[in-house]
Design an enzyme around this catalytic site. Sequence first.
Site, PDB file in Angstrom:
ATOM      1  N   ASP A 104       0.578  -1.376   0.108  1.00 53.33           N
ATOM      2  CA  ASP A 104      -0.188  -0.031   0.448  1.00 53.33           C
ATOM      3  C   ASP A 104       0.706   1.301   0.385  1.00 53.33           C
ATOM      4  OD1 ASP A 104      -2.657  -1.127  -0.298  1.00 53.33           O
ATOM      5  OD2 ASP A 104      -1.912  -1.533   1.945  1.00 53.33           O
ATOM      6  N   HIS A 125      -8.516  -3.786   8.394  1.00 60.66           N
ATOM      7  CA  HIS A 125      -8.986  -4.295   7.611  1.00 60.66           C
ATOM      8  C   HIS A 125     -10.321  -5.044   9.065  1.00 60.66           C
ATOM      9  CE1 HIS A 125      -6.155  -5.937   4.291  1.00 60.66           C
ATOM     10  NE2 HIS A 125      -6.936  -4.602   3.996  1.00 60.66           N
ATOM     11  N   ASP A 148     -17.853  13.637  18.817  1.00 63.34           N
ATOM     12  CA  ASP A 148     -16.471  14.139  19.206  1.00 63.34           C
ATOM     13  C   ASP A 148     -15.367  13.616  17.951  1.00 63.34           C
ATOM     14  OD1 ASP A 148     -17.797  15.215  21.135  1.00 63.34           O
ATOM     15  OD2 ASP A 148     -17.253  13.343  22.304  1.00 63.34           O
ATOM     16  N   HIS A 188     -13.237  -3.547   0.562  1.00 56.67           N
ATOM     17  CA  HIS A 188     -12.127  -3.533   0.996  1.00 56.67           C
ATOM     18  C   HIS A 188     -11.741  -3.825   2.671  1.00 56.67           C
ATOM     19  CE1 HIS A 188      -7.450  -2.584   0.285  1.00 56.67           C
ATOM     20  NE2 HIS A 188      -7.957  -3.095   1.050  1.00 56.67           N
ATOM     21  N   TYR A 242     -11.383  19.386  25.385  1.00 55.04           N
ATOM     22  CA  TYR A 242     -11.195  18.313  26.066  1.00 55.04           C
ATOM     23  C   TYR A 242     -10.135  17.653  25.959  1.00 55.04           C
ATOM     24  CZ  TYR A 242     -11.572  12.802  26.408  1.00 55.04           C
ATOM     25  OH  TYR A 242     -11.176  11.779  27.175  1.00 55.04           O
TER      26      TYR A 242
HETATM   27 ZN   LIG Z   1      -5.964  -3.815   3.021  1.00 58.81          ZN
END
Ligand SMILES: [Zn+2]
Length: 245
Positions: A104, A125, A148, A188, A242
Amino acid sequence: MSAVPAAGPHPAHPPHPAHPAMRAGSATDAVDRTRRTVADLHAELVRNGLVAWTSGNVSARVPGTDLLVIKPSGVAYADLTAETMVVCDLTGARVSGELSPSSDTASHAYIYRHMPQVGGVVHTHSRYATAWAARGEPIPCVLTAMADEFGGEIPVGPFAPIGGEEIGHAVVATLSGHRSPAVLLRSHGVFTVGATARDAVKAAVMCEDAACTVHLASIGGQVTPLPPDQIDALYRRYQNEYGQR
Ligand SMILES: [Zn+2]
C-alpha cells in the site's frame, strides 16, 4: 525472522544510495525516531484487535523531510522492529531498509503528497468497520463519541485496486469535504489519517469501536443521526477543550 521474499505487485526498488534527505545528521536522527515510533504503533493495531495475520499497516511522515516510514510487506507483527521498517520517498520508492515496503506504500505516499497536514496514515481490515465497507454503507453519526472524533458520518469511498496509488486517490477525494479522519473503502477496509501516526492509530481504534456499537444498535432497531448543530458543538468541544491543555 519470517520475512516473505519480495513478491506481488510492488517489486523491490533498489535502495537509493544517497537520497539527499538521508545525508544530514539531524535527518538521520529523525528517520531513526520515526522508525521506532512506527514499529511501536504496529503493536497497537494488534493490541486493539484491528488486524489479522500480516494485514494492515502504519506509516509516518519523517518530520522535516520528504520521506515516510512504513511497514515491510508480509512480515509478521511479532517480527516488526525499528530496523525492519522501510524508508521511502514521497513517490513510494524505497530509499533505506532491507525489505520491500507494504504493497500500500504508493497510496500512503499519494496521501502525504496531497494532504500536507497529514503526518500519519493507518490501514486496517478491522472487522466491524470492514463489514460496513462490504455493504458500501457509511457509518451514520448517531453517537456523541462519533461527533467528537469524526465530526459527522464516517464516509465510504469507491473500490480501488491494490498496489498502485488509486487507493490514495480514493482516500483523498473522499475525505475532502468531510471532517472525518477515517474513510471506509468499498469492499476493502479502513484508512485513517492524523497529524501524527499516533493520531491516525487512535482514529482507526475509534472507527472500529463506532462501527461495532452502531452495528449492534442497528440490530435492535433504527438508529437516528444526531442533529448537525449538536454534531458541530460536540466536535468543537472535543477538538478544542477536551483533555489536558
Ligand atoms: Zn487492505
